[in-house]
Design a protein around this motif. Structure first.
Motif, PDB file in Angstrom:
ATOM      1  N   GLY A 105       3.336   3.461   1.435  1.00 52.16           N
ATOM      2  CA  GLY A 105       4.306   2.551   0.828  1.00 52.16           C
ATOM      3  C   GLY A 105       3.617   1.368   0.176  1.00 52.16           C
ATOM      4  O   GLY A 105       3.964   0.960  -0.935  1.00 52.16           O
ATOM      5  N   THR A 108       1.531   2.515  -3.050  1.00 56.90           N
ATOM      6  CA  THR A 108       2.451   2.864  -4.139  1.00 56.90           C
ATOM      7  C   THR A 108       3.149   1.616  -4.683  1.00 56.90           C
ATOM      8  O   THR A 108       3.178   1.383  -5.897  1.00 56.90           O
ATOM      9  CB  THR A 108       3.509   3.865  -3.653  1.00 56.90           C
ATOM     10  OG1 THR A 108       2.844   4.919  -2.956  1.00 56.90           O
ATOM     11  CG2 THR A 108       4.308   4.430  -4.801  1.00 56.90           C
ATOM     12  N   GLY A 109       3.712   0.802  -3.767  1.00 56.35           N
ATOM     13  CA  GLY A 109       4.448  -0.385  -4.190  1.00 56.35           C
ATOM     14  C   GLY A 109       3.556  -1.342  -4.975  1.00 56.35           C
ATOM     15  O   GLY A 109       3.944  -1.861  -6.023  1.00 56.35           O
ATOM     16  N   VAL A 112       2.582   0.218  -8.491  1.00 58.54           N
ATOM     17  CA  VAL A 112       3.727   0.232  -9.405  1.00 58.54           C
ATOM     18  C   VAL A 112       4.048  -1.195  -9.869  1.00 58.54           C
ATOM     19  O   VAL A 112       4.342  -1.418 -11.047  1.00 58.54           O
ATOM     20  CB  VAL A 112       4.955   0.895  -8.739  1.00 58.54           C
ATOM     21  CG1 VAL A 112       6.208   0.678  -9.567  1.00 58.54           C
ATOM     22  CG2 VAL A 112       4.701   2.384  -8.533  1.00 58.54           C
ATOM     23  N   ALA A 113       3.947  -2.172  -8.954  1.00 60.68           N
ATOM     24  CA  ALA A 113       4.259  -3.556  -9.328  1.00 60.68           C
ATOM     25  C   ALA A 113       3.333  -4.047 -10.451  1.00 60.68           C
ATOM     26  O   ALA A 113       3.804  -4.594 -11.447  1.00 60.68           O
ATOM     27  CB  ALA A 113       4.133  -4.470  -8.104  1.00 60.68           C
ATOM     28  N   ALA A 191       8.675  -2.267   1.643  1.00 58.00           N
ATOM     29  CA  ALA A 191       8.792  -2.250   0.181  1.00 58.00           C
ATOM     30  C   ALA A 191       9.105  -3.646  -0.359  1.00 58.00           C
ATOM     31  O   ALA A 191       8.539  -4.072  -1.367  1.00 58.00           O
ATOM     32  CB  ALA A 191       9.872  -1.255  -0.242  1.00 58.00           C
ATOM     33  N   ALA A 195       6.597  -5.959  -2.714  1.00 56.57           N
ATOM     34  CA  ALA A 195       6.985  -6.272  -4.091  1.00 56.57           C
ATOM     35  C   ALA A 195       7.349  -7.737  -4.279  1.00 56.57           C
ATOM     36  O   ALA A 195       7.187  -8.274  -5.371  1.00 56.57           O
ATOM     37  CB  ALA A 195       8.164  -5.394  -4.508  1.00 56.57           C
TER      38      ALA A 195
END
Lengths: 238, 119
Positions: A105, A108-109, A112-113, A191, A195
């Motif tokens: 998590g 990935t988070g 992507v951010a 998450a 983020a």
């Protein structure tokens, strides 16, 4: 009997009134947030900021004068970060059993951010200096400022973008996660903390203890991860 | 309460010193968090002192972001004509990051059989 303007100018020059107004504005924000059933759109931080912004604007008070009083509250950010060890410690056993999902998590988070923010801003034609301030927006403010400076971005702009990201995260998290039907408090918390750093963590703590603990983990680990990822991805933009 | 505050501040101070000394790209309070975690695990007496006070601070952690947030209001005009692009980048990227992070967590949790529940 002195007139109101004179008393105001006397009080407005000292720290007491600004400290008091900061607490009162937050209480108003928190009460409104409660009245709306903790609806994420009624974010207590955002309400307090708007109220105080209005007061400063109407009374023509410069920010440094306000901060003289507000610094006592601002200072507590450090001790509060240390205190985040408490939910982590309380969730320790849970946490040891979820190392792999946390790693997935977080990575990935975090990726992507940074990639999506830089991708959108780059595609829409923002200059490199602004991109440098945007890259670390999901990390906690002191780290983001350090990263932005390393990349050649403005520290002030970086701080502004960090705060906007935090408030956005606190407001969108609940509807987004509900729409995806994610009911795992650990996934939700992690998450949001990854983020939207401290403001996202504050929101998670308000909703559920375990979500808060995992948000704190996401925030802490993402501060470290982004320090490595942001320069790497920023470099790929060429 | 004073003992708890002294312990919390000592962890922060040690974290700041450690960050400065090692030159790590991590803020001092985050290292202080790590030190506090070690103290809590090491001593039930310390945990008994720190937990009530620390939990009280955390309950209103949102308040602590207000002063910095008020400073942002004055800088909004700095965003200038880029404001719309920056706002779009922040909103879209934050929604995507939250969704992707939570989905990745759930996927790996299912694959490894790690369940959400009370420890």
């Amino acid at each position: 009997m002195r007139d109101f303007a004179e008393i105001w100018s006397y009080l407005a020059s000292g720290p007491l009134i600004w400290l008091t107004l900061t607490l009162v504005a937050y209480l108003v924000g928190d009460t409104l947030s409660q009245a709306f059933g903790r609806n994420p759109a009624a974010n207590p931080v955002l309400i307090a900021i708007i109220l105080l912004g209005l007061v400063l604007w109407l009374s023509d008070t410069p920010y440094p004068v306000y901060f003289e009083g507000a610094q006592f509250v601002h200072f507590l950010l450090g001790p509060a970060t240390v205190a985040l060890a408490i939910p982590l410690w309380q969730q320790g056993r849970q946490l040891r059993r979820s190392m792999l999902p946390v790693a997935a998590g977080l990575l990935t988070g975090s990726l992507v951010a940074v990639v999506s923010a830089l991708g959108i801003a780059h595609a829409l034609g923002l200059d490199r200096e602004t991109l440098a301030a945007l890259a670390p927006k999901s990390t906690t403010a002191p780290v983001a400022i350090g990263i932005a400076q390393t990349l050649g971005g403005s520290p002030t702009l970086a701080a502004v973008l960090v705060l906007l990201t935090g408030i956005t995260g606190a407001m969108v998290a609940t509807p987004v996660l509900n729409a995806l039907r994610i009911r795992d408090w650990r996934a939700r918390g992690l998450a949001v903390g990854t983020a939207a750093h401290g403001i996202g963590t504050a929101r998670a703590l308000q909703v559920h203890t375990r979500a808060g603990a995992y948000a704190a983990i996401g925030m802490g680990l993402n501060a470290i991860l982004t320090a490595f990822l942001a320069p790497l991805i920023f470099g790929l933009l060429g | 309460m004073i003992q708890a505050l002294a312990l919390i501040l000592t962890c922060q101070l040690a974290g700041e010193a450690l960050a400065h000394w090692t030159g790590l790209p991590v803020p001092g309070p985050v290292l202080g968090l790590g030190l506090m975690l070690i103290l809590l695990s090491a001593s039930a007496r310390i945990a008994g002192l720190v937990v009530p006070v620390g939990t009280g601070i955390l309950r209103h952690i949102a308040l602590l972001f207000v002063p910095a947030g008020v400073g942002v209001v004055g800088h909004l005009d700095r965003l200038g004509p880029q404001a719309a692009v920056l706002a779009a980048a922040i909103v879209v990227s934050t929604v995507l990051a939250i969704a992707a992070g939570a989905l990745a967590f759930r996927l790996v949790a299912r694959l490894t059989g790690s369940e959400d529940g009370d420890a």
